[in-house]
Scaffold this motif. Structure first.
Motif, PDB file in Angstrom:
ATOM      1  N   GLY A  21     -27.121   7.528 -30.161  1.00 51.95           N
ATOM      2  CA  GLY A  21     -26.641   7.319 -28.703  1.00 51.95           C
ATOM      3  C   GLY A  21     -26.601   5.840 -28.010  1.00 51.95           C
ATOM      4  O   GLY A  21     -25.866   5.512 -27.252  1.00 51.95           O
ATOM      5  N   ALA A  22     -27.753   5.079 -28.777  1.00 49.02           N
ATOM      6  CA  ALA A  22     -27.858   3.720 -28.228  1.00 49.02           C
ATOM      7  C   ALA A  22     -26.526   2.864 -28.847  1.00 49.02           C
ATOM      8  O   ALA A  22     -26.415   1.833 -28.070  1.00 49.02           O
ATOM      9  CB  ALA A  22     -29.006   3.030 -28.785  1.00 49.02           C
ATOM     10  N   ALA A  23     -25.671   3.549 -29.746  1.00 51.43           N
ATOM     11  CA  ALA A  23     -24.566   2.630 -30.334  1.00 51.43           C
ATOM     12  C   ALA A  23     -23.181   2.752 -29.202  1.00 51.43           C
ATOM     13  O   ALA A  23     -22.094   1.947 -29.666  1.00 51.43           O
ATOM     14  CB  ALA A  23     -24.176   3.086 -31.520  1.00 51.43           C
ATOM     15  N   LEU A  24     -23.459   3.626 -28.328  1.00 48.18           N
ATOM     16  CA  LEU A  24     -22.273   3.734 -27.278  1.00 48.18           C
ATOM     17  C   LEU A  24     -22.397   2.724 -25.976  1.00 48.18           C
ATOM     18  O   LEU A  24     -23.208   3.101 -25.161  1.00 48.18           O
ATOM     19  CB  LEU A  24     -21.980   5.179 -26.914  1.00 48.18           C
ATOM     20  N   PRO A  25     -21.517   1.752 -26.112  1.00 47.86           N
ATOM     21  CA  PRO A  25     -21.351   1.063 -24.948  1.00 47.86           C
ATOM     22  C   PRO A  25     -21.010   1.717 -23.578  1.00 47.86           C
ATOM     23  O   PRO A  25     -20.299   2.550 -23.823  1.00 47.86           O
ATOM     24  CB  PRO A  25     -20.277  -0.144 -25.449  1.00 47.86           C
ATOM     25  N   PRO A  26     -21.511   1.251 -22.302  1.00 50.22           N
ATOM     26  CA  PRO A  26     -21.358   1.686 -21.214  1.00 50.22           C
ATOM     27  C   PRO A  26     -19.824   1.887 -20.794  1.00 50.22           C
ATOM     28  O   PRO A  26     -19.415   2.909 -20.245  1.00 50.22           O
ATOM     29  CB  PRO A  26     -21.873   1.023 -20.266  1.00 50.22           C
ATOM     30  N   LEU A  27     -18.916   0.976 -21.346  1.00 49.66           N
ATOM     31  CA  LEU A  27     -17.447   0.758 -20.967  1.00 49.66           C
ATOM     32  C   LEU A  27     -16.778   1.501 -22.076  1.00 49.66           C
ATOM     33  O   LEU A  27     -15.563   1.401 -22.056  1.00 49.66           O
ATOM     34  CB  LEU A  27     -17.006  -0.342 -20.782  1.00 49.66           C
ATOM     35  N   PRO A  84     -23.638   0.901 -35.829  1.00 50.42           N
ATOM     36  CA  PRO A  84     -24.624   0.089 -35.379  1.00 50.42           C
ATOM     37  C   PRO A  84     -25.008   0.128 -33.843  1.00 50.42           C
ATOM     38  O   PRO A  84     -24.207   0.151 -33.070  1.00 50.42           O
ATOM     39  CB  PRO A  84     -23.926  -1.244 -35.848  1.00 50.42           C
ATOM     40  N   ALA A  85     -26.455   0.235 -33.713  1.00 52.01           N
ATOM     41  CA  ALA A  85     -27.016   0.354 -32.406  1.00 52.01           C
ATOM     42  C   ALA A  85     -26.693  -0.924 -31.494  1.00 52.01           C
ATOM     43  O   ALA A  85     -26.573  -0.754 -30.222  1.00 52.01           O
ATOM     44  CB  ALA A  85     -28.395   0.605 -32.413  1.00 52.01           C
ATOM     45  N   SER A  86     -26.289  -2.135 -32.073  1.00 51.26           N
ATOM     46  CA  SER A  86     -26.155  -3.176 -31.361  1.00 51.26           C
ATOM     47  C   SER A  86     -24.849  -3.307 -30.462  1.00 51.26           C
ATOM     48  O   SER A  86     -24.583  -3.941 -29.726  1.00 51.26           O
ATOM     49  CB  SER A  86     -26.094  -4.610 -32.225  1.00 51.26           C
TER      50      SER A  86
END
Length: 436
Positions: A99-105, A75-77
């Motif tokens: 790629g949008a599914a990967l959180p910054p931390l 999930p992109a969220s």
């Protein structure tokens, strides 16, 4: 269902961890009542296929498990969750990882046993990435950007479709634990030469008594082995599961155990079980004296790729050095057979008060060519870094008998084993010489 009912009636206010496994097909909106407190959310074992777009409302969420569900896309969220660092989506039907599914931390990503054939370049733009579990997918390549992940220490690539291991991966300065068995790689067949010498033991000769332990790859029992014409003896029998684990295939583990051969610091394999009524794969091994205990516990959510030691764990100089020498010798023996253990950790080492030790659990073991090529050398030196970490953990817990000169010498060895230049690390032959 009782937990869900309590959630809906507001009885769980302030909860930090929530576990819900009750056949869910939709994300319960009541979870947002915990937005200001929830840190760990476990929704494994449901029938979910999506998560809400506003998942980021869970502002404190650090860890999310959604294994054994019906997701086809990560999930992109997830990528909008500012504090999310550990994500587990094992055993779904995931084919797409945006790629949008990967959180910054992002620090720890588990995508074991899915249908993934490609990963996004954004994966290499997550500088905190430390642990990456990808066994049991359809990958042939990794993103080139992964070369930027200097903190990546553990990666599982077993049971995919790689025909070669990326050279950038083998040069990662922090990589210490690598598993890649079960891929169509060019393995040196001579590494399997021990397999033909392993005797078969018929299931009818074994009487299981009680369970000694259970891991991801199988269950270990104490048993009586009644071999014809011999005195019955107590042994351990490991019955292997058939499913993909986070490390790879249990059958690859069994093959590596057999091919490893005999060494004083390895658990002795007595034979391969034949004639099991369900055709279950199994090995008969020597029974370990109960005075042997695990050196450490598995990594925690917080330590990620580091073992957890009891506060009371302390060693004399002699016992710590004996452990270090034994494990270095065992690892060197494995490398000479064309095997990398892949999981050289304190939690896979049994030891006793005298410092006698045994290296076990071959779940991540892999074969490599028996040569001195740069490729084989890099694979072996990755494992040397794992040993360097172990040596450092032992040094931290020596409370007597170590002179300043000895400590300085061992710290120098430890630093050389863990230096970022992979090929500049010593091999286990030199390590064993120095420890001696």
């Amino acid at each position: 269902m009782d937990t869900l009912a309590k959630l809906r009636t507001g009885q769980l206010a302030g909860l930090k961890r929530l576990d819900l496994s009750c056949g869910l097909t939709e994300f319960p909106v009541e979870i947002f009542q915990l937005a200001e407190s929830l840190e760990i959310l476990n929704l494994s074992g449901n029938a979910l296929s999506s998560l809400p777009d506003d998942l980021h409302r869970l502002t404190r969420l650090r860890i999310l498990f959604c294994s054994d569900n019906q997701f086809t896309e990560l999930p992109a969220s997830l990528g909008q969750c500012a504090q999310l660092s550990m994500i587990g989506f094992k055993a779904n039907r995931i084919e797409s990882v945006p790629g949008a599914a990967l959180p910054p931390l992002l620090r720890w990503l588990i995508l074991t046993d899915n249908r993934i054939s490609q990963l996004p370049e954004e994966l290499g733009q997550r500088p905190l990435l430390q642990k990456l579990m990808l066994a049991g997918n359809r990958l042939q390549h990794l993103p080139q950007s992964l070369a930027n992940c200097e903190r990546l220490e553990l990666i599982r690539l077993a049971a995919n479709q790689f025909t070669e291991l990326p050279s950038d991966l083998l040069a990662l300065p922090g990589l210490s634990w690598l598993a890649y068995a079960g891929n169509p790689l060019r393995e040196d067949a001579s590494a399997h030469r021990q397999a033909d010498n392993t005797p078969d033991i018929d299931w009818s000769q074994l009487a299981l008594e009680h369970k000694l332990g259970e891991g991801a790859s199988g269950i270990i029992y104490q048993a009586r082995w009644n071999a014809p014409g011999q005195v019955a003896q107590s042994v351990a029998v490991k019955l292997y599961k058939g499913s993909i684990t986070s490390d790879g295939s249990p059958l690859n583990e069994m093959n590596a155990c057999i091919a490893a051969g005999q060494h004083p610091n390895l658990i002795k394999v007595l034979g391969r079980v034949v004639g099991h009524p369900d055709n279950q794969a199994a090995l008969v091994m020597e029974l370990i004296d109960p005075s042997f205990i695990n050196l450490a516990a598995l990594p925690s959510f917080d330590t990620c790729s580091r073992d957890v030691y009891a506060d009371s764990t302390r060693f004399t100089c002699d016992s710590a050095l004996r452990i270090a020498r034994g494990i270095a010798s065992a690892a060197g023996h494995l490398h000479a057979q064309g095997i990398c253990h892949g999981d050289l950790y304190g939690h896979n080492i049994l030891f006793n008060a005298q410092g006698e030790c045994l290296l076990g659990d071959f779940g991540a073991a892999c074969f490599h060519a028996i040569d001195d090529s740069l490729h084989s050398r890099a694979l072996q030196r990755i494992e040397v870094r794992a040993f360097g970490i172990l040596l450092g953990e032992l040094l931290e817990r020596i409370d007597s008998g170590l002179s300043d000169q000895q400590r300085a010498s061992l710290q120098d060895l430890q630093q050389r084993c863990t230096q970022p230049d992979v090929l500049a690390r010593p091999d286990f032959v030199h390590i064993s010489q120095e420890l001696a």
